[in-house]
Write a protein that holds these residues in place. Structure first.
Motif, PDB file in Angstrom:
ATOM      1  N   ASP A 253       9.683  -8.581  -5.472  1.00  0.00           N
ATOM      2  CA  ASP A 253       9.738  -7.609  -4.355  1.00  0.00           C
ATOM      3  C   ASP A 253       8.662  -7.977  -3.330  1.00  0.00           C
ATOM      4  O   ASP A 253       8.893  -7.956  -2.116  1.00  0.00           O
ATOM      5  CB  ASP A 253       9.432  -6.177  -4.843  1.00  0.00           C
ATOM      6  CG  ASP A 253      10.364  -5.703  -5.938  1.00  0.00           C
ATOM      7  OD1 ASP A 253      11.518  -6.137  -5.943  1.00  0.00           O
ATOM      8  OD2 ASP A 253       9.918  -4.888  -6.778  1.00  0.00           O
TER       9      ASP A 253
ATOM     10  N   LYS B  70       8.781   1.467 -11.423  1.00  0.00           N
ATOM     11  CA  LYS B  70       9.030   0.018 -11.520  1.00  0.00           C
ATOM     12  C   LYS B  70       9.964  -0.491 -10.422  1.00  0.00           C
ATOM     13  O   LYS B  70      10.068  -1.700 -10.183  1.00  0.00           O
ATOM     14  CB  LYS B  70       9.679  -0.203 -12.896  1.00  0.00           C
ATOM     15  CG  LYS B  70       9.639  -1.588 -13.403  1.00  0.00           C
ATOM     16  CD  LYS B  70      10.419  -1.636 -14.712  1.00  0.00           C
ATOM     17  CE  LYS B  70      10.803  -3.043 -15.061  1.00  0.00           C
ATOM     18  NZ  LYS B  70      12.000  -3.093 -15.887  1.00  0.00           N
TER      19      LYS B  70
ATOM     20  N   LYS C 205      16.347  -9.232  -1.355  1.00  0.00           N
ATOM     21  CA  LYS C 205      15.817  -9.625  -2.669  1.00  0.00           C
ATOM     22  C   LYS C 205      16.721  -9.063  -3.764  1.00  0.00           C
ATOM     23  O   LYS C 205      17.028  -7.867  -3.777  1.00  0.00           O
ATOM     24  CB  LYS C 205      14.383  -9.106  -2.821  1.00  0.00           C
ATOM     25  CG  LYS C 205      13.784  -9.385  -4.190  1.00  0.00           C
ATOM     26  CD  LYS C 205      13.843  -8.173  -5.070  1.00  0.00           C
ATOM     27  CE  LYS C 205      13.500  -8.448  -6.503  1.00  0.00           C
ATOM     28  NZ  LYS C 205      13.492  -7.242  -7.333  1.00  0.00           N
TER      29      LYS C 205
ATOM     30  N   GLY D 168       7.148  -8.184 -11.811  1.00  0.00           N
ATOM     31  CA  GLY D 168       7.963  -7.515 -10.790  1.00  0.00           C
ATOM     32  C   GLY D 168       7.674  -8.028  -9.388  1.00  0.00           C
ATOM     33  O   GLY D 168       8.100  -7.440  -8.394  1.00  0.00           O
TER      34      GLY D 168
HETATM   35 MG    MG Z   1      11.649  -5.401 -10.349  1.00  0.00          MG
END
Ligand code: MG
Ligand code: ADP
Ligand code: ASP
Length: 395
Positions: free
Chosen positions: A200, A255, A5, A197
């Motif tokens: 992931d 994060k 990723k 986010g």
């Molecule tokens: Mg991220």
């Protein structure tokens, strides 16, 4: 098979995308599947545009500029035209969707997923130009989720079937799939997103479905540090972290990983490695089942925009089921609680600022006295050793 990723920070310049191509080429023998985020900053701009119609023209211009620069730096003139045509097509679609002031959550998801749709196309074309066969895969027909728009949860059985059906034929032909991170769709085809986010998490979901040998999270720092390295200059790189610690670090604000990434990895027993796109030769941080733990405290994290809710009731004293009653109210309002502290007559909980909180407090107030503070910050110490070492707490 590995899932690699690449976050938005790994796509922010043409040079970084070229490193991505080199990393992919080096790992071709491991049959990589790429998952990509939107180019850094693009999701924020798209989200801003959904808040106010006034922001729309500037937003589209900003997004066009970010991608045009990449296209200019990555491709020859002929290819630039081809790639720009796709980007223009997608930006026209977004522009048409941005036509009013107030959006439902489902509409917002449909709009903000365009960041990944555009970036995955550019990365696919960059790989092809580099000499690697690649195919864009838009995850609306791949990751099946519930309808919790903005923070959807994947449905394992349905997703696994789709992931196998869609991705395996591509990898069997030695083509690298480039999957849009962050997005999925409900059973009836409405686009969802997995939370900020969330790419992931997309990588971990695909890793889980295909029983990958490793999930790699390529980002802009060397791995997981003892604290955010952009804030604490003396933070140290951790070579290994346990699944539990990584989950807690992410849940309490780091994060570097989406909080839900670890769950599918644990279920399938897949190691997750966090690596730096800018230093691909580094070993990064390995997140696994049994790491060599050296310190009782592994890391420090922080989180902003926290709410603290204090619930008092003398009814709690010697009563049974009172706590259950409280948490039933939180569940009813779809509010997720982070930390809990309980005494004989009070319960305090922390949670992320939540739009449902006021309604939750109203319900709780019917049978207890409730006070709350919003917009607080929280600093957490993370480490599996903390619970087994009372001396750590005393210190
Ligand atoms: Mg991220
Ligand atoms: P990406 O675009 O690759 O998804 P993110 O910005 O989402 O990147 O995550 C990487 C960032 O996470 C780092 O730049 C760093 O500032 C931040 N971060 C916070 N806590 C940590 C930590 N403990 N270790 C490493 N990075 C951290
Ligand atoms: N593009 C999305 C975001 O900015 C998802 C991701 O970056 O992982 O939140």
């Amino acid at each position: 098979m590995i899932i690699s990723k690449f976050g938005g920070t790994s796509l922010s310049t043409a040079d970084r995308i070229k490193i991505l191509c080199k990393i992919t080429e080096k790992g071709l023998d491991k049959r990589p599947i790429l998952v990509v985020s939107a180019v850094s900053g693009v999701t924020d701009v798209l989200l801003d545009a959904t808040f106010s119609l006034k922001n729309k023209p500037l937003s589209i211009t900003k997004i066009r500029k970010i991608h045009n620069q990449l296209i200019k730096d990555l491709f020859n003139v002929k290819k630039q035209k081809e790639v720009s045509k796709y980007v223009d097509l997608k930006l026209n679609e977004v522009s048409r969707l941005l036509c009013k002031e107030n959006y439902k959550k489902a509409e917002v998801d449909n709009i903000i997923a365009y960041g990944e749709i555009i970036s995955s196309y550019i990365v696919t074309q960059a790989l092809e130009t580099f000499g690697i066969k690649a195919q864009q895969v838009v995850a609306n027909n791949l990751i099946v989720t519930d309808d919790n728009f903005g923070s959807a949860e994947f449905l394992p059985a349905l997703t696994q079937k789709k992931v196998i059906d869609v991705l395996e034929p591509i990898t069997k032909k030695n083509i690298v799939p480039v999957v849009t991170g962050f997005m999925g769709s409900t059973k009836d085809g409405q686009i969802t997103t997995l939370g900020r986010g969330g790419s992931d998490y997309s990588a971990a979901i695909i890793g889980f479905c295909l029983k990958a040998s490793e999930v790699q999270i390529w980002t802009d720092v060397d791995g997981i540090f003892t604290a955010d390295p952009k804030i604490a200059k003396n933070a140290k790189l951790l070579q290994q972290v346990s699944y539990k610690e990584a989950s807690e670090l992410a849940a309490f604000g780091a994060k570097v990983l989406h909080p839900r990434t670890i769950k599918p990895a644990i279920k399938a027993g897949i190691p997750v490695r966090v690596l730096n796109t800018l230093k691909p030769e580094g070993k990064g941080t390995l997140i696994c089942d049994k790491p060599d733990l050296q310190n009782p405290i592994t890391a420090i994290s922080y989180k902003r925009k926290i709410s603290l809710v204090n619930i008092y009731s003398t009814e709690m004293l010697f009563s049974k089921g009172f706590l259950a009653r409280i948490f039933k109210e939180f569940a009813k309002h779809n509010i997720s609680v982070d930390l809990v502290s309980v005494s004989e007559v009070s319960v305090s909980v922390t949670l992320e600022n939540d739009e449902n909180l006021d309604a939750g407090i109203k319900s709780l107030s019917k049978f207890s006295s409730v006070s709350s503070n919003k917009n607080l910050g929280m600093v957490s110490l993370i480490g599996e050793g903390i619970v087994t070492s009372s001396s750590t707490i005393r210190r």
